[in-house]
Write a protein that holds these residues in place. Sequence first.
Motif, PDB file in Angstrom:
ATOM      1  N   GLU A 185       0.829  -1.285  -0.038  1.00  0.00           N
ATOM      2  CA  GLU A 185       0.020  -0.009  -0.135  1.00  0.00           C
ATOM      3  C   GLU A 185       0.919   1.239   0.087  1.00  0.00           C
ATOM      4  N   ALA A 186       0.515   2.437  -0.890  1.00  0.00           N
ATOM      5  CA  ALA A 186       1.247   3.267  -0.994  1.00  0.00           C
ATOM      6  C   ALA A 186       0.619   4.901  -1.495  1.00  0.00           C
ATOM      7  N   ASP A 187       0.869   5.699  -1.118  1.00  0.00           N
ATOM      8  CA  ASP A 187       0.273   7.081  -1.576  1.00  0.00           C
ATOM      9  C   ASP A 187       0.462   7.301  -3.116  1.00  0.00           C
ATOM     10  N   ALA A 188       1.682   6.843  -3.609  1.00  0.00           N
ATOM     11  CA  ALA A 188       1.968   6.942  -5.319  1.00  0.00           C
ATOM     12  C   ALA A 188       2.681   5.623  -5.551  1.00  0.00           C
ATOM     13  N   ILE A 189       2.353   5.251  -6.900  1.00  0.00           N
ATOM     14  CA  ILE A 189       3.092   4.116  -7.561  1.00  0.00           C
ATOM     15  C   ILE A 189       3.654   4.504  -8.684  1.00  0.00           C
ATOM     16  N   ILE A 190       4.996   4.224  -8.765  1.00  0.00           N
ATOM     17  CA  ILE A 190       5.769   4.274 -10.185  1.00  0.00           C
ATOM     18  C   ILE A 190       5.791   2.965 -10.621  1.00  0.00           C
TER      19      ILE A 190
ATOM     20  N   SER B  71      -0.046  -2.384 -23.824  1.00  0.00           N
ATOM     21  CA  SER B  71      -1.020  -2.462 -22.780  1.00  0.00           C
ATOM     22  C   SER B  71      -0.413  -2.907 -21.658  1.00  0.00           C
ATOM     23  N   ILE B  72      -0.754  -2.421 -20.548  1.00  0.00           N
ATOM     24  CA  ILE B  72      -0.267  -2.870 -19.166  1.00  0.00           C
ATOM     25  C   ILE B  72      -1.423  -3.167 -18.378  1.00  0.00           C
ATOM     26  N   PRO B  73      -2.165  -4.174 -18.620  1.00  0.00           N
ATOM     27  CA  PRO B  73      -3.542  -4.538 -18.089  1.00  0.00           C
ATOM     28  C   PRO B  73      -3.577  -4.588 -16.632  1.00  0.00           C
ATOM     29  N   PHE B  74      -2.370  -4.915 -15.923  1.00  0.00           N
ATOM     30  CA  PHE B  74      -2.318  -5.057 -14.550  1.00  0.00           C
ATOM     31  C   PHE B  74      -2.632  -3.816 -13.820  1.00  0.00           C
ATOM     32  N   ILE B  75      -2.567  -2.569 -14.527  1.00  0.00           N
ATOM     33  CA  ILE B  75      -2.666  -1.240 -13.846  1.00  0.00           C
ATOM     34  C   ILE B  75      -3.934  -1.079 -13.259  1.00  0.00           C
ATOM     35  N   ALA B  76      -5.161  -1.607 -14.156  1.00  0.00           N
ATOM     36  CA  ALA B  76      -6.323  -1.586 -13.710  1.00  0.00           C
ATOM     37  C   ALA B  76      -6.449  -2.359 -12.275  1.00  0.00           C
ATOM     38  N   GLU B  77      -5.767  -3.537 -12.050  1.00  0.00           N
ATOM     39  CA  GLU B  77      -5.726  -4.230 -10.703  1.00  0.00           C
ATOM     40  C   GLU B  77      -5.227  -3.368  -9.898  1.00  0.00           C
ATOM     41  N   LEU B  78      -4.156  -2.618 -10.137  1.00  0.00           N
ATOM     42  CA  LEU B  78      -3.742  -1.580  -9.049  1.00  0.00           C
ATOM     43  C   LEU B  78      -4.608  -0.567  -8.447  1.00  0.00           C
ATOM     44  N   VAL B  79      -5.363  -0.152  -9.605  1.00  0.00           N
ATOM     45  CA  VAL B  79      -6.450   0.821  -9.183  1.00  0.00           C
ATOM     46  C   VAL B  79      -7.532   0.360  -8.379  1.00  0.00           C
ATOM     47  N   ASP B  80      -7.713  -0.989  -8.724  1.00  0.00           N
ATOM     48  CA  ASP B  80      -9.073  -1.628  -7.912  1.00  0.00           C
ATOM     49  C   ASP B  80      -8.470  -1.957  -6.357  1.00  0.00           C
ATOM     50  N   GLU B  81      -7.111  -2.147  -6.306  1.00  0.00           N
ATOM     51  CA  GLU B  81      -6.615  -2.400  -4.979  1.00  0.00           C
ATOM     52  C   GLU B  81      -6.217  -1.604  -4.076  1.00  0.00           C
ATOM     53  N   PHE B  82      -5.671  -0.253  -5.063  1.00  0.00           N
ATOM     54  CA  PHE B  82      -5.710   0.971  -4.182  1.00  0.00           C
ATOM     55  C   PHE B  82      -6.080   2.203  -4.969  1.00  0.00           C
ATOM     56  N   PRO B  83      -7.146   2.134  -4.483  1.00  0.00           N
ATOM     57  CA  PRO B  83      -8.004   3.220  -5.474  1.00  0.00           C
ATOM     58  C   PRO B  83      -7.549   4.773  -5.190  1.00  0.00           C
ATOM     59  N   GLU B  84      -7.095   4.944  -3.898  1.00  0.00           N
ATOM     60  CA  GLU B  84      -6.613   6.426  -3.596  1.00  0.00           C
ATOM     61  C   GLU B  84      -5.106   6.499  -3.959  1.00  0.00           C
ATOM     62  N   ALA B  85      -4.293   5.745  -4.507  1.00  0.00           N
ATOM     63  CA  ALA B  85      -2.897   5.978  -4.791  1.00  0.00           C
ATOM     64  C   ALA B  85      -3.032   6.676  -6.159  1.00  0.00           C
ATOM     65  N   GLN B  86      -1.951   7.489  -6.320  1.00  0.00           N
ATOM     66  CA  GLN B  86      -1.801   8.116  -7.695  1.00  0.00           C
ATOM     67  C   GLN B  86      -0.731   7.282  -8.316  1.00  0.00           C
ATOM     68  N   ILE B  87      -0.978   6.930  -9.596  1.00  0.00           N
ATOM     69  CA  ILE B  87      -0.197   6.039 -10.422  1.00  0.00           C
ATOM     70  C   ILE B  87       0.443   6.891 -11.615  1.00  0.00           C
ATOM     71  N   LEU B  88       1.531   6.549 -11.868  1.00  0.00           N
ATOM     72  CA  LEU B  88       2.576   6.979 -12.713  1.00  0.00           C
ATOM     73  C   LEU B  88       3.321   6.030 -13.353  1.00  0.00           C
ATOM     74  N   VAL B  89       3.222   6.019 -14.862  1.00  0.00           N
ATOM     75  CA  VAL B  89       4.034   5.134 -15.654  1.00  0.00           C
ATOM     76  C   VAL B  89       4.924   5.909 -16.313  1.00  0.00           C
ATOM     77  N   THR B  90       6.360   5.439 -16.024  1.00  0.00           N
ATOM     78  CA  THR B  90       7.564   5.977 -16.658  1.00  0.00           C
ATOM     79  C   THR B  90       8.147   4.773 -17.280  1.00  0.00           C
ATOM     80  N   GLY B  91       9.763   4.922 -17.600  1.00  0.00           N
ATOM     81  CA  GLY B  91      10.478   3.960 -18.239  1.00  0.00           C
ATOM     82  C   GLY B  91      11.845   4.406 -18.539  1.00  0.00           C
ATOM     83  N   VAL B  92      12.366   3.299 -19.091  1.00  0.00           N
ATOM     84  CA  VAL B  92      14.122   3.650 -19.350  1.00  0.00           C
ATOM     85  C   VAL B  92      14.055   3.210 -20.866  1.00  0.00           C
ATOM     86  N   GLU B  93      13.143   3.029 -21.480  1.00  0.00           N
ATOM     87  CA  GLU B  93      13.488   2.691 -22.904  1.00  0.00           C
ATOM     88  C   GLU B  93      12.994   3.767 -23.869  1.00  0.00           C
TER      89      GLU B  93
END
Length: 485
Positions: free
Chosen positions: A207-212, A424-446
């Motif tokens: 559980e977290a306030d923000a997810i990278i 697609s990164i389908p599991f992000i929807a599952e992150l939202v379901d489990e942690f609805p209050e967390a802010q989610i960011l998608v970054t990367g190294v590619e």
Amino acid sequence: MTEPLPTASASDETTARIDAIRGAVEAGFPSTIADLTRLVKIPSVSWPAFDHAHVQASADAVAELVRGLGVFEVVDIRRAPVAAFGDGDSATDAPELGLPAVVARRAARNGRPTVLLYAHHDVQPPGRDEDWDSAPFEPTLRGDRLYGRGAADDKAGVMAHVGAIRALTEVLGADLDLGIALFIEGEEEYASRSFANFLHENRDLLEADAIIVADSGNWDLETPAITVALRGAVAFNMRVDTLAHASHSGMFGGAVPDAMLAAIRLLDTLWDADGTVAVAGLTSAGLETPAYDEAQLRSETGLLDGVTPIGRGSILSRIWSEPAITVTGIDAPDVANASNTLVPGVRVRVSARIAPGQDAGEAFAAIRAHLEHNVPFGARLAFEDVDTGQPFLVDTSGWAVAETRAAMTDAWGKAPVEIGVGGSIPFIAELVDEFPEAQILVTGVEDPDSRAHSPNESLHLGVFKRALLAEALFLARLDGRDSTS
């Protein structure tokens, strides 16, 4: 070998702190690359046909790196059930477990937020060795690029987290106020089948306030990106049957429709003449897109001379905002075994990407209805092995996105671009379901030439260094931030 990091601009962080973290990243970079090459050498393919002992070895190696950081109160390797069966009282009732993931956590103190850092240590199958310029699991440096399966997707994401924490603690010490959770998954390349159960079973750790989510890319070699839109996914097998048994193509051809004919005619109805998807009920997202011309598309995809792009509208809108359908496989006699026979049945794998904002189940229903309505010659259809993943739109109004933009600007010397991704990164929807209050960011190294999932996958070391620095600066900013502000 790699260009120096750009000069930082002052923001909320003091120039002295930014420079100190920059120096720590620079000094530790050779060790970070050495650790990355050791991870790439482990053939941690998560597909069923491959030896999962390598996935376990990869998890062990990642856990060792995480323990070596000296900041986490808990570091563990865990597995969760793919699905529960029976009551678990017998061997036949035991649930199938997913592949090993590494989890870790340190608690926040003094009102600081907690950030969850995600990446995955499993990789795609390498494909044919002859399609690689160097062996896929022998990391090879050529110029500014490190080649190898997983060098970019996503073991560099793992090492971005590890390297950022190393740099941060070298400057600020291991006694941070910032809470950090870590989740390094072991089956992302094989549909994250236990992901939802894993989140639920390990909720207290994650559980977290923000997810990278460090599993995306950047605009180009010099410009960072925050991924704000991801298409969803629908994939299924479709069987087409027209005959009870094979028949002689000379004796009955011209009167009897074989399954290959029916399949080809049916599949062709999925697109208009210009390649635009022609399935009623699939929606568009209408996202704004930056400039991107056909020459750039050709450069990044290897489109052959004389072959034209497909679809309508701006090129990026076709990739970010519109549905796409691809036939990714056909089970039928190969050319070497092609006899003069009317084929009684064929099986195809259909893979669709759906626009942000559309439900994946609704999209599958629309595609299935289209195929059943357009089936030729009365052929029989059967659908199986349906996989769906929801699309995602990032809420860019929160403090986490603002902090990320500032950190990226300091690290790269240039403000990030907000991009969509056709994948697609389908599991992000599952992150939202489990942690609805967390802010989610998608970054990367590619970068656009990383060729993830393809032969000669590679990581640009300059891009990697700047991405690592950006994450370290982001963590430093959060270590000085009140979680309620």
